[in-house]
Design a protein around this motif. Structure first.
Motif, PDB file in Angstrom:
ATOM      1  N   ASP A 195       5.006   8.572   5.022  1.00 42.08           N
ATOM      2  CA  ASP A 195       6.151   7.909   5.257  1.00 42.08           C
ATOM      3  C   ASP A 195       6.909   7.850   3.983  1.00 42.08           C
ATOM      4  O   ASP A 195       6.298   8.060   2.695  1.00 42.08           O
ATOM      5  N   PHE A 231       7.890  -0.914   0.494  1.00 39.90           N
ATOM      6  CA  PHE A 231       6.565  -0.826  -0.062  1.00 39.90           C
ATOM      7  C   PHE A 231       6.336  -1.921  -1.350  1.00 39.90           C
ATOM      8  O   PHE A 231       7.178  -2.073  -2.291  1.00 39.90           O
ATOM      9  N   LEU A 246       5.126   7.965   0.308  1.00 36.80           N
ATOM     10  CA  LEU A 246       3.848   7.282   0.299  1.00 36.80           C
ATOM     11  C   LEU A 246       2.665   7.970   0.704  1.00 36.80           C
ATOM     12  O   LEU A 246       2.995   9.390   1.358  1.00 36.80           O
ATOM     13  N   GLY A 285       3.334  -5.959   7.841  1.00 34.70           N
ATOM     14  CA  GLY A 285       2.865  -4.983   6.837  1.00 34.70           C
ATOM     15  C   GLY A 285       1.568  -4.209   7.302  1.00 34.70           C
ATOM     16  O   GLY A 285       0.872  -4.880   8.049  1.00 34.70           O
ATOM     17  N   SER A 324       1.258  -2.351   0.150  1.00 32.20           N
ATOM     18  CA  SER A 324       1.560  -3.004   1.566  1.00 32.20           C
ATOM     19  C   SER A 324       2.957  -2.198   1.779  1.00 32.20           C
ATOM     20  O   SER A 324       3.996  -2.426   0.900  1.00 32.20           O
ATOM     21  N   VAL A 325       3.135  -1.575   2.810  1.00 33.62           N
ATOM     22  CA  VAL A 325       4.537  -1.094   3.710  1.00 33.62           C
ATOM     23  C   VAL A 325       4.790  -2.330   4.591  1.00 33.62           C
ATOM     24  O   VAL A 325       4.198  -2.684   5.444  1.00 33.62           O
ATOM     25  N   GLU A 364       7.728  -4.126   7.053  1.00 33.60           N
ATOM     26  CA  GLU A 364       8.735  -3.829   8.013  1.00 33.60           C
ATOM     27  C   GLU A 364       9.741  -5.032   7.738  1.00 33.60           C
ATOM     28  O   GLU A 364       9.499  -5.929   7.960  1.00 33.60           O
ATOM     29  N   VAL A 386      11.338   1.151  -2.746  1.00 35.85           N
ATOM     30  CA  VAL A 386      10.281   0.546  -3.776  1.00 35.85           C
ATOM     31  C   VAL A 386      10.865   0.050  -4.951  1.00 35.85           C
ATOM     32  O   VAL A 386      11.973   0.643  -5.292  1.00 35.85           O
ATOM     33  N   ALA A 398       9.507   5.081   1.750  1.00 36.83           N
ATOM     34  CA  ALA A 398       9.807   3.721   1.570  1.00 36.83           C
ATOM     35  C   ALA A 398      10.754   3.298   0.237  1.00 36.83           C
ATOM     36  O   ALA A 398      10.623   3.814  -0.572  1.00 36.83           O
ATOM     37  N   ASP A 451      -0.896   0.849   2.264  1.00 40.25           N
ATOM     38  CA  ASP A 451      -0.598   2.377   1.888  1.00 40.25           C
ATOM     39  C   ASP A 451      -0.649   2.279   0.603  1.00 40.25           C
ATOM     40  O   ASP A 451      -1.164   1.518  -0.310  1.00 40.25           O
ATOM     41  N   LEU A 466      11.709   0.362   5.703  1.00 34.72           N
ATOM     42  CA  LEU A 466      10.390   0.140   5.045  1.00 34.72           C
ATOM     43  C   LEU A 466      10.293  -0.180   3.520  1.00 34.72           C
ATOM     44  O   LEU A 466      11.034   0.377   2.914  1.00 34.72           O
ATOM     45  N   ILE A 493       1.336   4.449  -3.218  1.00 33.38           N
ATOM     46  CA  ILE A 493       2.619   5.100  -3.456  1.00 33.38           C
ATOM     47  C   ILE A 493       2.205   6.206  -4.381  1.00 33.38           C
ATOM     48  O   ILE A 493       1.093   5.962  -5.154  1.00 33.38           O
TER      49      ILE A 493
END
Length: 111
Positions: free
Chosen positions: A102, A5, A98, A26, A71-72, A74, A106, A104, A29, A3, A31
């Motif tokens: 989750d 971010f 996040l 996406g 946005s997260v 994939e 970043v 991710a 979400d 993932l 952070i």
């Protein structure tokens, strides 16, 4: 599947197509423990792809109440390496929590 971010240009479909050859899937979400700043971009390739002279950049605050929307995305392991190539030297990739629970990758301000 990793993932990533994104809170800036990697959310742009044109940047995604140029960097990854496709639009990414996406979801929204936030952070935790960061604030948003700006960084001046001088890399000719990144300037051409994004069309922007300044990009947002996250700075760690360590304060749980400080959050930034994004946005997260994939991505694949190969696409994570492509994202590394796209980001300029002012950024470093870290793993961060996040709001969704989750974790991710970043890109944040280099220490």
């Amino acid at each position: 599947m990793p993932l990533l971010f994104s809170y800036g240009t990697l959310r742009d479909p044109a940047v995604q197509k140029s960097t990854f050859g496709r639009e990414l899937v996406g979801r929204e979400d936030r952070i935790i423990g960061f604030r948003l700043d700006q960084v001046r971009i001088t890399d000719p390739h990144v300037l051409a792809v994004s069309g922007l002279t300044h990009h947002p950049i996250l700075s760690a605050t360590g304060v749980a109440a400080d959050t930034v929307a994004g946005s997260v995305l994939e991505i694949t392991e190969d696409e994570l390496l492509q994202a590394d190539e796209y980001e300029v030297d002012d950024y470093q990739r870290v793993s961060a929590p996040l709001a969704s629970g989750d974790t991710a990758w970043v890109y944040v301000a280099r220490d």
